[in-house]
Scaffold this motif. Structure first.
Motif, PDB file in Angstrom:
ATOM      1  N   GLU A  73       0.838  -1.202   0.000  1.00  0.00           N
ATOM      2  CA  GLU A  73       0.000   0.000   0.000  1.00  0.00           C
ATOM      3  C   GLU A  73       0.877   1.258   0.000  1.00  0.00           C
ATOM      4  O   GLU A  73       0.598   2.231  -0.718  1.00  0.00           O
ATOM      5  CB  GLU A  73      -0.954   0.007   1.199  1.00  0.00           C
ATOM      6  CG  GLU A  73      -1.952   1.162   1.143  1.00  0.00           C
ATOM      7  CD  GLU A  73      -2.960   1.159   2.286  1.00  0.00           C
ATOM      8  OE1 GLU A  73      -4.161   1.031   2.011  1.00  0.00           O
ATOM      9  OE2 GLU A  73      -2.564   1.286   3.461  1.00  0.00           O
ATOM     10  N   LEU A 106      -3.978  14.304  -1.470  1.00  0.00           N
ATOM     11  CA  LEU A 106      -3.963  13.125  -0.590  1.00  0.00           C
ATOM     12  C   LEU A 106      -4.883  13.283   0.627  1.00  0.00           C
ATOM     13  O   LEU A 106      -4.668  12.651   1.656  1.00  0.00           O
ATOM     14  CB  LEU A 106      -2.534  12.801  -0.133  1.00  0.00           C
ATOM     15  CG  LEU A 106      -1.593  12.186  -1.189  1.00  0.00           C
ATOM     16  CD1 LEU A 106      -0.207  11.956  -0.593  1.00  0.00           C
ATOM     17  CD2 LEU A 106      -2.132  10.866  -1.743  1.00  0.00           C
ATOM     18  N   GLN A 159     -21.654   7.503  -4.149  1.00  0.00           N
ATOM     19  CA  GLN A 159     -21.455   6.077  -3.823  1.00  0.00           C
ATOM     20  C   GLN A 159     -21.456   5.204  -5.080  1.00  0.00           C
ATOM     21  O   GLN A 159     -21.958   4.084  -5.078  1.00  0.00           O
ATOM     22  CB  GLN A 159     -22.526   5.588  -2.818  1.00  0.00           C
ATOM     23  CG  GLN A 159     -22.376   6.163  -1.423  1.00  0.00           C
ATOM     24  CD  GLN A 159     -21.259   5.462  -0.608  1.00  0.00           C
ATOM     25  OE1 GLN A 159     -21.217   4.242  -0.501  1.00  0.00           O
ATOM     26  NE2 GLN A 159     -20.344   6.254  -0.081  1.00  0.00           N
ATOM     27  N   PHE A 180     -17.376   8.996  -3.492  1.00  0.00           N
ATOM     28  CA  PHE A 180     -17.995   8.744  -2.179  1.00  0.00           C
ATOM     29  C   PHE A 180     -19.313   9.509  -2.002  1.00  0.00           C
ATOM     30  O   PHE A 180     -20.154   9.114  -1.209  1.00  0.00           O
ATOM     31  CB  PHE A 180     -17.017   9.094  -1.042  1.00  0.00           C
ATOM     32  CG  PHE A 180     -16.006   8.005  -0.762  1.00  0.00           C
ATOM     33  CD1 PHE A 180     -16.266   7.023   0.195  1.00  0.00           C
ATOM     34  CD2 PHE A 180     -14.800   7.940  -1.451  1.00  0.00           C
ATOM     35  CE1 PHE A 180     -15.347   6.013   0.445  1.00  0.00           C
ATOM     36  CE2 PHE A 180     -13.872   6.934  -1.199  1.00  0.00           C
ATOM     37  CZ  PHE A 180     -14.140   5.963  -0.248  1.00  0.00           C
ATOM     38  N   PHE A 216      -2.137   6.965  -5.737  1.00  0.00           N
ATOM     39  CA  PHE A 216      -3.196   7.649  -4.970  1.00  0.00           C
ATOM     40  C   PHE A 216      -3.179   9.148  -5.293  1.00  0.00           C
ATOM     41  O   PHE A 216      -4.224   9.781  -5.401  1.00  0.00           O
ATOM     42  CB  PHE A 216      -2.980   7.464  -3.462  1.00  0.00           C
ATOM     43  CG  PHE A 216      -3.058   6.044  -2.977  1.00  0.00           C
ATOM     44  CD1 PHE A 216      -3.750   5.070  -3.677  1.00  0.00           C
ATOM     45  CD2 PHE A 216      -2.433   5.659  -1.783  1.00  0.00           C
ATOM     46  CE1 PHE A 216      -3.822   3.754  -3.222  1.00  0.00           C
ATOM     47  CE2 PHE A 216      -2.515   4.357  -1.310  1.00  0.00           C
ATOM     48  CZ  PHE A 216      -3.201   3.401  -2.031  1.00  0.00           C
ATOM     49  N   GLU A 218       1.503   5.091  -3.211  1.00  0.00           N
ATOM     50  CA  GLU A 218       1.210   6.490  -2.878  1.00  0.00           C
ATOM     51  C   GLU A 218       1.174   7.403  -4.103  1.00  0.00           C
ATOM     52  O   GLU A 218       0.306   8.267  -4.215  1.00  0.00           O
ATOM     53  CB  GLU A 218       2.215   7.017  -1.854  1.00  0.00           C
ATOM     54  CG  GLU A 218       1.961   8.475  -1.522  1.00  0.00           C
ATOM     55  CD  GLU A 218       2.513   8.909  -0.192  1.00  0.00           C
ATOM     56  OE1 GLU A 218       2.326   8.188   0.807  1.00  0.00           O
ATOM     57  OE2 GLU A 218       3.139   9.971  -0.137  1.00  0.00           O
ATOM     58  N   PHE A 244      -8.439  12.797   2.688  1.00  0.00           N
ATOM     59  CA  PHE A 244      -9.501  11.791   2.698  1.00  0.00           C
ATOM     60  C   PHE A 244     -10.838  12.379   2.241  1.00  0.00           C
ATOM     61  O   PHE A 244     -11.702  11.655   1.780  1.00  0.00           O
ATOM     62  CB  PHE A 244      -9.608  11.144   4.080  1.00  0.00           C
ATOM     63  CG  PHE A 244      -8.393  10.306   4.400  1.00  0.00           C
ATOM     64  CD1 PHE A 244      -8.143   9.138   3.689  1.00  0.00           C
ATOM     65  CD2 PHE A 244      -7.489  10.685   5.374  1.00  0.00           C
ATOM     66  CE1 PHE A 244      -7.011   8.368   3.938  1.00  0.00           C
ATOM     67  CE2 PHE A 244      -6.354   9.923   5.636  1.00  0.00           C
ATOM     68  CZ  PHE A 244      -6.112   8.760   4.915  1.00  0.00           C
ATOM     69  N   ILE A 252     -10.070  -0.216  -2.762  1.00  0.00           N
ATOM     70  CA  ILE A 252      -9.502  -1.515  -3.118  1.00  0.00           C
ATOM     71  C   ILE A 252     -10.604  -2.575  -3.090  1.00  0.00           C
ATOM     72  O   ILE A 252     -11.472  -2.570  -2.221  1.00  0.00           O
ATOM     73  CB  ILE A 252      -8.350  -1.882  -2.148  1.00  0.00           C
ATOM     74  CG1 ILE A 252      -7.482  -2.998  -2.731  1.00  0.00           C
ATOM     75  CG2 ILE A 252      -8.883  -2.247  -0.767  1.00  0.00           C
ATOM     76  CD1 ILE A 252      -6.148  -3.154  -2.012  1.00  0.00           C
ATOM     77  N   ILE A 253     -10.607  -3.466  -4.088  1.00  0.00           N
ATOM     78  CA  ILE A 253     -11.605  -4.540  -4.076  1.00  0.00           C
ATOM     79  C   ILE A 253     -10.952  -5.929  -4.060  1.00  0.00           C
ATOM     80  O   ILE A 253     -11.629  -6.933  -3.867  1.00  0.00           O
ATOM     81  CB  ILE A 253     -12.586  -4.436  -5.269  1.00  0.00           C
ATOM     82  CG1 ILE A 253     -11.829  -4.515  -6.606  1.00  0.00           C
ATOM     83  CG2 ILE A 253     -13.388  -3.143  -5.188  1.00  0.00           C
ATOM     84  CD1 ILE A 253     -12.768  -4.712  -7.788  1.00  0.00           C
ATOM     85  N   HIS A 254      -9.645  -5.981  -4.250  1.00  0.00           N
ATOM     86  CA  HIS A 254      -8.966  -7.283  -4.235  1.00  0.00           C
ATOM     87  C   HIS A 254      -7.475  -7.094  -4.017  1.00  0.00           C
ATOM     88  O   HIS A 254      -6.905  -6.109  -4.494  1.00  0.00           O
ATOM     89  CB  HIS A 254      -9.168  -8.005  -5.588  1.00  0.00           C
ATOM     90  CG  HIS A 254      -8.324  -9.241  -5.731  1.00  0.00           C
ATOM     91  ND1 HIS A 254      -8.716 -10.461  -5.262  1.00  0.00           N
ATOM     92  CD2 HIS A 254      -7.084  -9.427  -6.273  1.00  0.00           C
ATOM     93  CE1 HIS A 254      -7.767 -11.360  -5.519  1.00  0.00           C
ATOM     94  NE2 HIS A 254      -6.767 -10.759  -6.124  1.00  0.00           N
ATOM     95  N   TRP A 276     -10.858  11.597  -1.381  1.00  0.00           N
ATOM     96  CA  TRP A 276     -10.350  10.259  -1.696  1.00  0.00           C
ATOM     97  C   TRP A 276     -11.192   9.576  -2.773  1.00  0.00           C
ATOM     98  O   TRP A 276     -12.405   9.768  -2.829  1.00  0.00           O
ATOM     99  CB  TRP A 276     -10.322   9.400  -0.431  1.00  0.00           C
ATOM    100  CG  TRP A 276      -9.335   8.263  -0.562  1.00  0.00           C
ATOM    101  CD1 TRP A 276      -9.635   6.962  -0.834  1.00  0.00           C
ATOM    102  CD2 TRP A 276      -7.921   8.350  -0.453  1.00  0.00           C
ATOM    103  NE1 TRP A 276      -8.471   6.228  -0.899  1.00  0.00           N
ATOM    104  CE2 TRP A 276      -7.405   7.053  -0.676  1.00  0.00           C
ATOM    105  CE3 TRP A 276      -7.025   9.405  -0.204  1.00  0.00           C
ATOM    106  CZ2 TRP A 276      -6.035   6.771  -0.644  1.00  0.00           C
ATOM    107  CZ3 TRP A 276      -5.680   9.122  -0.173  1.00  0.00           C
ATOM    108  CH2 TRP A 276      -5.191   7.819  -0.396  1.00  0.00           C
ATOM    109  N   TYR A 299      -8.193  -1.763  -7.804  1.00  0.00           N
ATOM    110  CA  TYR A 299      -8.878  -0.609  -7.221  1.00  0.00           C
ATOM    111  C   TYR A 299      -9.982  -0.136  -8.171  1.00  0.00           C
ATOM    112  O   TYR A 299      -9.876  -0.329  -9.383  1.00  0.00           O
ATOM    113  CB  TYR A 299      -7.902   0.560  -7.042  1.00  0.00           C
ATOM    114  CG  TYR A 299      -7.029   0.452  -5.824  1.00  0.00           C
ATOM    115  CD1 TYR A 299      -7.347   1.118  -4.640  1.00  0.00           C
ATOM    116  CD2 TYR A 299      -5.870  -0.319  -5.841  1.00  0.00           C
ATOM    117  CE1 TYR A 299      -6.544   1.007  -3.512  1.00  0.00           C
ATOM    118  CE2 TYR A 299      -5.054  -0.428  -4.714  1.00  0.00           C
ATOM    119  CZ  TYR A 299      -5.401   0.235  -3.555  1.00  0.00           C
ATOM    120  OH  TYR A 299      -4.614   0.121  -2.446  1.00  0.00           O
TER     121      TYR A 299
END
Lengths: 145, 145, 145, 145
Positions: free
Chosen positions: B29, B43, B111, B108, B36, B33, B45, B52-54, B48, B103
């Motif tokens: 992770e 950077l 959604q 957000f 991201f 960076e 939140f 991640i899904i896997h 953001w 990812y």
């Protein structure tokens, strides 16, 4: 199946407001304690046997601080020297993460893998994934020596 | 490719004397960076985007405290809304762990996942895995909507 | 003084949007690596000597993901068998956390503390806190045997 | 007193074969969950109030993987806006670590500390350290505004 109840910690969340993805392998590892105990009954590192060679995680739903989670742990496949474990993390009645891991039975003195002893196999078999008849004791199902 | 130098910490080892397996996703992770930052330049939140899904990890050699490691990070595939990243951890000239992660570009507020913007794609393409011509911008290569 | 640059990680933040308080001892421990090396030049756990018996942290300002931090590490006091270390974490030009820790020079074979060797003392003295003349080599300044 | 049972995890040990010192603040924070709930009944970060400004830990005995630990948590002192908490970690019938922490009741909207409400004080008082009559509700006992 083994079930482990875990209380999420503030330190396991991240700035996005949910449980950080790197916490999931920590919880999954916690769910494997009863399996570690089969290989190392006193759980001492002097007698440690289980070495991880793979894991994967699928993130299905966000996990949150403030509500207990349940880690469900099954034996998926038993090879000659190796073991595949499937796990799920549930919160609020939903499966939020799924994962699998592969371990080998490792002798740290000789630095070699060894066949999983029969007595341990007999215990592992009791925790095989339901509806799953893949138990092939003398084959290495995931391409391992 | 992105390269990130990491100094292993005592707290990242375990009783078996090496780096604990759950540390590897943390280092991977850390290696992401710069990716991201492409999605969230400040950077923060609040802004953001990357969810991640896997992820999966293959453990090849033990990693130890006391010597720096290098995390190598490539873009493996760019989908409509998603992104596959490949990573390796090297210590002492050897590749000790390999992993990949997926990812999605997530809004957000609504959604919902959103198409990765063209400007970000142009940057991502520069970090594609070498010898790899799988870039298919309008297809979702790993079975995602 | 020792200086260690650390890049904060997403996994070190918490749901309140800042670096979690439990991350600070991890960064402070990372800042002590050069001191560990004086006692255990190969940094192997077989030859490990430094055992922590106390630490404290004062949180002055919130620390955030997205900007590098500097850990500053000084020797504060050198006792017969023990050592007091003072540390600060700076981000964006501000001191955000202060802490101190006490270690003993421990022989794991005999399970006893031992006097810090003269050669190590000569190195430690070079990193004493500035403006500080508390170096009293034959006294245990913090009430220890 | 609040009591929290914790099962140590492999990932919480270190190469010296015991629980790493940086794990202790994580377990102590886990022990404070019922206190966090008094200030933020839904434990959501949107309504979070408790901000830590200090902690210290004394390491008395080594802690090991393989045996449950109990975290014991008391209210030590209640100030106007702040709160001092004392904690112990027991394993195998022995107290292995002691620590204290200081929190303030913080309003993230106004970015100011606020007096701890009377209803919360009434609950906190029930968990005061035994044999301790230091409860001085209108004084800030540790030099805070």
């Amino acid at each position: 199946m083994f079930e482990t109840i875990i209380v999420p910690r503030v330190s396991e969340t991240d700035g996005a407001g949910h449980i950080n993805n790197t916490t999931i392998p920590v919880w999954f590892e916690a769910g494997r304690e009863e399996i570690f105990k089969l290989f190392t009954p006193d759980l001492s590192f002097q007698n440690w046997r289980m070495v991880i060679i793979h894991f994967d995680v699928d993130f299905i739903q966000q996990l949150y601080y403030g509500k207990k989670v349940t880690v469900k742990t099954w034996i998926k496949e038993i090879g000659n020297t190796s073991l595949k474990i499937d796990e799920e993390i549930h919160q609020d009645g939903k499966c939020c993460a799924k994962g699998s891991s592969i371990y080998v039975n490792f002798n740290f003195t000789t630095q070699k893998t060894e066949r999983i002893p029969e007595l341990i196999r007999m215990e592992l078999v009791k925790h095989l994934y339901p509806m799953d008849d893949k138990y092939q004791p003398d084959q290495e199902p995931f391409g391992m020596a």
